[in-house]
Design an enzyme around this catalytic site. Structure first.
Site, PDB file in Angstrom:
ATOM      1  N   HIS A   1      74.745  11.156  24.548  1.00  0.00           N
ATOM      2  CA  HIS A   1      74.851  10.544  26.034  1.00  0.00           C
ATOM      3  C   HIS A   1      74.673  11.636  27.072  1.00  0.00           C
ATOM      4  O   HIS A   1      73.626  11.424  28.192  1.00  0.00           O
ATOM      5  CB  HIS A   1      76.277   9.988  26.319  1.00  0.00           C
ATOM      6  CG  HIS A   1      76.737   9.557  27.721  1.00  0.00           C
ATOM      7  ND1 HIS A   1      76.675   8.207  27.906  1.00  0.00           N
ATOM      8  CD2 HIS A   1      76.880  10.139  28.850  1.00  0.00           C
ATOM      9  CE1 HIS A   1      76.821   7.891  29.060  1.00  0.00           C
ATOM     10  NE2 HIS A   1      76.927   9.136  29.852  1.00  0.00           N
ATOM     11  N   GLU A   2      75.232  12.872  27.097  1.00  0.00           N
ATOM     12  CA  GLU A   2      74.901  13.929  27.954  1.00  0.00           C
ATOM     13  C   GLU A   2      73.711  14.716  27.812  1.00  0.00           C
ATOM     14  O   GLU A   2      73.028  14.875  28.956  1.00  0.00           O
ATOM     15  CB  GLU A   2      76.090  15.169  27.672  1.00  0.00           C
ATOM     16  CG  GLU A   2      77.465  14.535  28.039  1.00  0.00           C
ATOM     17  CD  GLU A   2      77.877  14.074  29.374  1.00  0.00           C
ATOM     18  OE1 GLU A   2      77.052  14.532  30.330  1.00  0.00           O
ATOM     19  OE2 GLU A   2      78.874  13.007  29.777  1.00  0.00           O
TER      20      GLU A   2
ATOM     21  N   HIS B   1      71.065  12.540  29.910  1.00  0.00           N
ATOM     22  CA  HIS B   1      71.109  12.874  31.057  1.00  0.00           C
ATOM     23  C   HIS B   1      70.314  14.047  31.417  1.00  0.00           C
ATOM     24  O   HIS B   1      69.266  14.044  32.306  1.00  0.00           O
ATOM     25  CB  HIS B   1      72.684  12.962  31.722  1.00  0.00           C
ATOM     26  CG  HIS B   1      73.456  11.840  31.824  1.00  0.00           C
ATOM     27  ND1 HIS B   1      72.994  10.509  32.305  1.00  0.00           N
ATOM     28  CD2 HIS B   1      74.684  11.658  31.323  1.00  0.00           C
ATOM     29  CE1 HIS B   1      73.901   9.679  32.360  1.00  0.00           C
ATOM     30  NE2 HIS B   1      74.877  10.407  31.810  1.00  0.00           N
TER      31      HIS B   1
END
Length: 182
Positions: A43-44, A47
């Site tokens: 997820h990170e 980004h």
């Protein structure tokens, strides 16, 4: 590829999130470590990578105070509070579209992982089924929770950029989160 500090922050955050999720059950922590670790880290990193595609400098930083608060709340009150940190993005100017796409990238990573973990539930081995069902649930929850349309969540940036895209992903995922909570 990874500065030492970022790698350390990602690993420590993933482990602490796993403890917050599974405490006091060691078996729950063991089963959830892979799904939580992959879900949180991908997820990170999504980004980060999308921000870099838009010419920004970006790197994950843990929020150790939030992680400690989360551990204390879980161990004393049994409350799950997870605030591990964020990808910090540095660029003179991000358009609303760029910001929305960067924000959507994290939940999309969780949706993809949820699909892959669902495939594990089809395995005849019970341990793989447990990992798969846990990974499916955790990743859909992460995607949905992060698509809340309020600051500082990803959903706020996505809805500001494109309400229709937010609705396509956000409404079903938030329904999943809501149903899971009750």
């Amino acid at each position: 590829m990874f500065p030492e500090r970022e790698l350390k922050d990602l690993i420590i955050s993933a482990i602490i999130i796993d403890v917050i999720y599974g405490y006091p059950s060691v078996s729950k922590m063991i089963i959830a470590l892979l799904p939580i670790g992959l879900g949180f880290i991908f997820h990170e990193l999504m980004h980060r990578e999308v921000a870099r595609k838009f010419g920004a400098i970006s790197e994950f930083r843990a929020w150790y105070e939030g992680l400690i608060i989360g551990l204390i709340l879980k161990m004393i009150l049994g409350v799950k509070f997870i605030a591990p940190g964020a990808v910090y993005i540095y660029k003179d100017y991000l358009t609303v579209e760029e910001s929305g796409k960067i924000a959507l990238a994290g939940p999309l990573a969780n949706i993809l992982l949820a699909i892959l973990f669902f495939l594990l539930t089809l395995a005849p081995e019970e341990y793989l089924f447990k990992i798969g069902s846990t990974g499916f649930d955790i990743n859909l929850f992460l995607a949905g929770f992060n698509l809340l349309p309020i600051p500082p969540f990803d959903g706020e940036k996505v809805i500001r950029w494109n309400p229709l895209i937010w609705a396509i992903f956000g409404i079903p995922l938030l329904a999943y989160v809501f149903l899971r909570l009750f």
